[in-house]
Scaffold this motif. Structure first.
Motif, PDB file in Angstrom:
ATOM      1  N   PRO A  40       0.798  -1.232   0.000  1.00 60.27           N
ATOM      2  CA  PRO A  40       0.000   0.000   0.000  1.00 60.27           C
ATOM      3  C   PRO A  40       0.832   1.285   0.000  1.00 60.27           C
ATOM      4  O   PRO A  40       0.324   2.331  -0.379  1.00 60.27           O
ATOM      5  CB  PRO A  40      -0.829  -0.102   1.282  1.00 60.27           C
ATOM      6  CG  PRO A  40      -0.872  -1.540   1.598  1.00 60.27           C
ATOM      7  CD  PRO A  40       0.441  -2.101   1.117  1.00 60.27           C
ATOM      8  N   ARG A  41       2.090   1.201   0.382  1.00 61.42           N
ATOM      9  CA  ARG A  41       2.933   2.407   0.336  1.00 61.42           C
ATOM     10  C   ARG A  41       3.113   2.889  -1.095  1.00 61.42           C
ATOM     11  O   ARG A  41       3.387   4.066  -1.327  1.00 61.42           O
ATOM     12  CB  ARG A  41       4.291   2.132   0.979  1.00 61.42           C
ATOM     13  CG  ARG A  41       4.208   1.846   2.472  1.00 61.42           C
ATOM     14  CD  ARG A  41       5.504   1.324   2.992  1.00 61.42           C
ATOM     15  NE  ARG A  41       5.781   0.037   2.326  1.00 61.42           N
ATOM     16  CZ  ARG A  41       6.677  -0.830   2.714  1.00 61.42           C
ATOM     17  NH1 ARG A  41       7.435  -0.566   3.744  1.00 61.42           N
ATOM     18  NH2 ARG A  41       6.846  -1.974   2.079  1.00 61.42           N
ATOM     19  N   PRO A  44      -0.275   5.445  -3.687  1.00 59.82           N
ATOM     20  CA  PRO A  44      -0.417   6.834  -4.142  1.00 59.82           C
ATOM     21  C   PRO A  44       0.273   7.123  -5.477  1.00 59.82           C
ATOM     22  O   PRO A  44      -0.056   8.101  -6.138  1.00 59.82           O
ATOM     23  CB  PRO A  44       0.199   7.653  -2.997  1.00 59.82           C
ATOM     24  CG  PRO A  44      -0.004   6.793  -1.784  1.00 59.82           C
ATOM     25  CD  PRO A  44       0.215   5.382  -2.302  1.00 59.82           C
ATOM     26  N   THR A  45       1.209   6.265  -5.903  1.00 61.04           N
ATOM     27  CA  THR A  45       1.892   6.487  -7.183  1.00 61.04           C
ATOM     28  C   THR A  45       1.045   6.092  -8.381  1.00 61.04           C
ATOM     29  O   THR A  45       1.358   6.481  -9.501  1.00 61.04           O
ATOM     30  CB  THR A  45       3.240   5.732  -7.253  1.00 61.04           C
ATOM     31  OG1 THR A  45       3.006   4.319  -7.267  1.00 61.04           O
ATOM     32  CG2 THR A  45       4.147   6.104  -6.090  1.00 61.04           C
ATOM     33  N   PHE A  46      -0.012   5.311  -8.163  1.00 66.36           N
ATOM     34  CA  PHE A  46      -0.828   4.878  -9.307  1.00 66.36           C
ATOM     35  C   PHE A  46      -2.328   4.851  -9.028  1.00 66.36           C
ATOM     36  O   PHE A  46      -3.116   4.746  -9.961  1.00 66.36           O
ATOM     37  CB  PHE A  46      -0.390   3.490  -9.808  1.00 66.36           C
ATOM     38  CG  PHE A  46      -0.556   2.372  -8.816  1.00 66.36           C
ATOM     39  CD1 PHE A  46      -1.776   1.732  -8.663  1.00 66.36           C
ATOM     40  CD2 PHE A  46       0.512   1.949  -8.040  1.00 66.36           C
ATOM     41  CE1 PHE A  46      -1.922   0.697  -7.744  1.00 66.36           C
ATOM     42  CE2 PHE A  46       0.379   0.911  -7.134  1.00 66.36           C
ATOM     43  CZ  PHE A  46      -0.851   0.285  -6.985  1.00 66.36           C
ATOM     44  N   TYR A  47      -2.759   4.917  -7.801  1.00 62.93           N
ATOM     45  CA  TYR A  47      -4.170   4.746  -7.446  1.00 62.93           C
ATOM     46  C   TYR A  47      -4.820   6.118  -7.323  1.00 62.93           C
ATOM     47  O   TYR A  47      -4.588   6.829  -6.342  1.00 62.93           O
ATOM     48  CB  TYR A  47      -4.268   3.992  -6.113  1.00 62.93           C
ATOM     49  CG  TYR A  47      -5.412   3.029  -5.971  1.00 62.93           C
ATOM     50  CD1 TYR A  47      -6.711   3.421  -6.240  1.00 62.93           C
ATOM     51  CD2 TYR A  47      -5.196   1.739  -5.528  1.00 62.93           C
ATOM     52  CE1 TYR A  47      -7.765   2.537  -6.083  1.00 62.93           C
ATOM     53  CE2 TYR A  47      -6.240   0.847  -5.366  1.00 62.93           C
ATOM     54  CZ  TYR A  47      -7.527   1.258  -5.650  1.00 62.93           C
ATOM     55  OH  TYR A  47      -8.565   0.384  -5.490  1.00 62.93           O
ATOM     56  N   ASP A  52      -3.054   8.442   2.298  1.00 58.54           N
ATOM     57  CA  ASP A  52      -2.256   7.573   3.152  1.00 58.54           C
ATOM     58  C   ASP A  52      -2.992   6.261   3.424  1.00 58.54           C
ATOM     59  O   ASP A  52      -4.179   6.265   3.742  1.00 58.54           O
ATOM     60  CB  ASP A  52      -1.969   8.297   4.465  1.00 58.54           C
ATOM     61  CG  ASP A  52      -1.074   7.504   5.376  1.00 58.54           C
ATOM     62  OD1 ASP A  52      -0.079   6.938   4.880  1.00 58.54           O
ATOM     63  OD2 ASP A  52      -1.367   7.449   6.576  1.00 58.54           O
ATOM     64  N   VAL A  53      -2.294   5.142   3.276  1.00 65.21           N
ATOM     65  CA  VAL A  53      -2.860   3.828   3.580  1.00 65.21           C
ATOM     66  C   VAL A  53      -2.208   3.334   4.867  1.00 65.21           C
ATOM     67  O   VAL A  53      -0.981   3.320   4.975  1.00 65.21           O
ATOM     68  CB  VAL A  53      -2.599   2.809   2.445  1.00 65.21           C
ATOM     69  CG1 VAL A  53      -3.243   1.466   2.772  1.00 65.21           C
ATOM     70  CG2 VAL A  53      -3.097   3.348   1.115  1.00 65.21           C
ATOM     71  N   GLN A  54      -3.033   2.935   5.814  1.00 66.55           N
ATOM     72  CA  GLN A  54      -2.513   2.416   7.074  1.00 66.55           C
ATOM     73  C   GLN A  54      -2.944   0.967   7.243  1.00 66.55           C
ATOM     74  O   GLN A  54      -4.138   0.678   7.269  1.00 66.55           O
ATOM     75  CB  GLN A  54      -3.039   3.246   8.246  1.00 66.55           C
ATOM     76  CG  GLN A  54      -2.568   4.670   8.219  1.00 66.55           C
ATOM     77  CD  GLN A  54      -3.117   5.461   9.394  1.00 66.55           C
ATOM     78  OE1 GLN A  54      -3.909   4.981  10.183  1.00 66.55           O
ATOM     79  NE2 GLN A  54      -2.686   6.704   9.500  1.00 66.55           N
ATOM     80  N   LEU A  72      -9.933   7.395   0.118  1.00 60.03           N
ATOM     81  CA  LEU A  72     -10.127   7.100  -1.300  1.00 60.03           C
ATOM     82  C   LEU A  72     -11.222   8.011  -1.832  1.00 60.03           C
ATOM     83  O   LEU A  72     -12.356   7.972  -1.343  1.00 60.03           O
ATOM     84  CB  LEU A  72     -10.516   5.632  -1.478  1.00 60.03           C
ATOM     85  CG  LEU A  72     -10.783   5.135  -2.883  1.00 60.03           C
ATOM     86  CD1 LEU A  72      -9.572   5.350  -3.777  1.00 60.03           C
ATOM     87  CD2 LEU A  72     -11.148   3.672  -2.865  1.00 60.03           C
ATOM     88  N   ALA A  73     -10.850   8.838  -2.785  1.00 55.31           N
ATOM     89  CA  ALA A  73     -11.800   9.759  -3.404  1.00 55.31           C
ATOM     90  C   ALA A  73     -12.537  10.594  -2.359  1.00 55.31           C
ATOM     91  O   ALA A  73     -13.742  10.798  -2.432  1.00 55.31           O
ATOM     92  CB  ALA A  73     -12.782   8.999  -4.284  1.00 55.31           C
TER      93      ALA A  73
END
Length: 164
Positions: A40-41, A44-47, A52-54, A72-73
Motif C-alpha cells: 500500500p505504500r 499513491p503512485t498509481f491509485y 495515506d494507507v494504514q 479514497l476519493a
C-alpha cells in the motif's frame, strides 16, 4: 482464462446496483504488478485519489485477512483482504466510515501473457453513498478504474525497465 471471483454472497453482481469491470494488457510481469498491489505504500503512485494507507495489523504488505484504512476519493475507508492467491488474485471488501451501509468489494486477477500480464479488476458496490455518487456521474467508478489500470501499467513497466 481465470477462475471466477469468490464473491461474498451479499456482494455478488446480481445483488449489487453498481457493478463494473476493467481490463488491460500490461507489458510487465505478474510479479511486478503483484508487488505494487500488495504494498500500500506504493498506491499513491498509481491509485487515483488514494491518500495515506494504514495497515492495521502490523504487516508491511497485504495478506489474507489484513485490515487497512485509507482515504479514497475523499472518503475515509475501512477494508480487509478477503481473497489472496499470490501473484494471481487479491480482493478486498469494505465500506466508507461515513456510511457503513455502503459496501464495496474489489477484486484483481493477474494472468501471465507472452508480453507481460493481463490485468482484470472487477468491483461491486451497494448502499446510499455509492448510489448517490453514481447518480451524479454514472461513469465515475468505471472511469476511475480505467485511469487506475493505466497508471498501474505505467508504474509497473517503469519499475521493470529500471530493474532490467
Amino acid at each position: 482464462m481465470f477462475e471466477a471471483i469468490n464473491w461474498p454472497e451479499a456482494m455478488t453482481p446480481s445483488r449489487s446496483p453498481i457493478h463494473f469491470t476493467n481490463e488491460l494488457e500490461v507489458g510487465a510481469s505478474p510479479e511486478t504488478i503483484w508487488s505494487l498491489l500488495v504494498d500500500p505504500r506504493t498506491w499513491p503512485t498509481f491509485y487515483p485519489g488514494v491518500g495515506d494507507v494504514q495497515i492495521l495489523d502490523g504487516h508491511d504488505s497485504l495478506r489474507l485477512g489484513t485490515r487497512f484504512e485509507t482515504n479514497l476519493a475523499g472518503q475515509d475507508v475501512f477494508a480487509s483482504v478477503q481473497e489472496f492467491q499470490p501473484v494471481s488474485r487479491i480482493a478486498w471488501g469494505g465500506y466508507p466510515k461515513a456510511s457503513e451501509a455502503s459496501r464495496a468489494y474489489h477484486a484483481w486477477i493477474i494472468t501471465p501473457t507472452p508480453k507481460g500480464s493481463h490485468l482484470w479488476t472487477e468491483e461491486t458496490m451497494q448502499g446510499p453513498l455509492w448510489i448517490e455518487l453514481a447518480k451524479q456521474d454514472p461513469e465515475v467508478f468505471w472511469r476511475t478504474h480505467e485511469n487506475l489500470l493505466a497508471a498501474l501499467a505505467k508504474v509497473a513497466t517503469e519499475r521493470e525497465n529500471q530493474a532490467g
